[in-house]
Design an enzyme around this catalytic site. Structure first.
Site, short mmCIF file in Angstrom:
data_model
loop_
_atom_site.label_atom_id
_atom_site.label_comp_id
_atom_site.label_asym_id
_atom_site.label_seq_id
_atom_site.Cartn_x
_atom_site.Cartn_y
_atom_site.Cartn_z
CD GLU A 21 -21.43 -15.84 7.40
OE1 GLU A 21 -20.86 -15.98 6.33
OE2 GLU A 21 -21.90 -14.75 7.79
CG HIS B 63 -23.19 -8.97 6.53
ND1 HIS B 63 -24.15 -9.53 7.33
CD2 HIS B 63 -22.27 -9.95 6.34
CE1 HIS B 63 -23.84 -10.79 7.62
NE2 HIS B 63 -22.69 -11.06 7.04
CG HIS C 161 -18.14 -12.05 8.51
ND1 HIS C 161 -17.88 -11.81 7.17
CD2 HIS C 161 -19.43 -12.47 8.57
CE1 HIS C 161 -18.98 -12.08 6.48
NE2 HIS C 161 -19.93 -12.48 7.29
CG HIS D 252 -21.56 -12.75 2.71
ND1 HIS D 252 -21.10 -14.02 2.97
CD2 HIS D 252 -21.91 -12.26 3.91
CE1 HIS D 252 -21.19 -14.27 4.25
NE2 HIS D 252 -21.67 -13.22 4.85
ZN LIG Z 1 -21.83 -12.96 6.87
#
Ligand SMILES: [Zn+2]
Length: 238
Positions: free
Chosen positions: A77, A98, A96, A166
């Site tokens: 990613e 989760h 980023h 996500h």
């Molecule tokens: Zn991710």
């Protein structure tokens, strides 16, 4: 110490802090724009954030190709990072993650909005990027620049966005700023769920959010950073 050395050390600390504060687990990542070349960014090879050392950090072009990966496997990613740096000249760090409390807001349509002054930096309201709208059935991972650019477009000029099913992506003017927003985005989501269980919520007004955000200066960020860094076994750089 060079500007590059400083940013590399900040990234190691940031990875440890995000792991220690429960924003990332074995997955999730943080990058920084290269301090000497705005067309490049710095991001670890694919490794759990808590384990990252200086030799893990790879320099990438905005399109996600490595300058010299030296056999180090990249995060699938990484395109999140390059696409946002491409779109946002004001952004110097991208997280980023989760983290668990943000996930329900990405799938229910309940708007995540700041109700605590410390959470104002998350923005007036956190938008939701749904990969399915343009890309159909996928693994939900942002696995190419087309997906990264679509996410960056949804983010617009905002500091944070949720990703349906996500996680979340947060941006900042520095590594410390992005970590600050990511930590308080998770706390804000947790508090909003608790408050919703009790009844109606009086959120911060847009004017309050703007005034508080304008007050988040280096003093604020450094105060949090010193504490979080020490908790994670790192020292704050001057
Ligand atoms: Zn991710």
């Amino acid at each position: 110490m060079s500007r590059l050395d400083f940013v590399l050390e900040e990234l190691i600390t940031a990875n440890r802090v995000l792991a220690h504060e429960g924003i990332v687990d074995s997955f999730g990542h943080i990058s920084a724009r290269h301090p000497d070349n705005p067309q490049h960014y710095l991001l670890s090879r694919a490794r759990a954030p808590e384990r990252i050392e200086r030799d893990d950090i790879v320099e990438y072009r905005l399109d996600g190709t490595a300058i010299d990966d030296d056999g180090r496997a990249p995060y699938t990613e990484r395109f999140i990072h390059g696409a946002i740096y491409e779109a946002r000249r004001d952004v110097h760090a991208v997280v980023h993650n989760h983290s668990p409390s943000v996930i329900p807001f990405g799938v229910t349509g309940t708007k995540l909005k700041p109700l605590l002054h410390m959470c104002a930096s998350c923005g007036h309201e956190v938008p939701i990027w749904d990969s399915c709208e343009k890309f159909g059935d996928t693994t939900l991972l942002v696995s190419d620049m087309a997906m990264g650019r679509d996410l960056a477009q949804l983010l617009g000029a905002r500091p944070s966005a949720l990703m349906r099913g996500h996680g979340a992506t947060v941006v900042g003017r520095s590594v410390r700023h992005a970590v600050f927003i990511a930590v308080y985005l998770e706390l804000g989501a947790k508090l909003q769920m608790q408050a919703m269980a009790m009844g109606g919520i009086k959120f911060l007004s847009p004017g309050e959010v703007d005034k508080i955000t304008a007050r988040v200066n280096d003093y604020t960020l450094d105060r949090a950073w010193e504490n979080w860094a020490r908790r994670a076994g790192r020292e704050m750089q001057a």
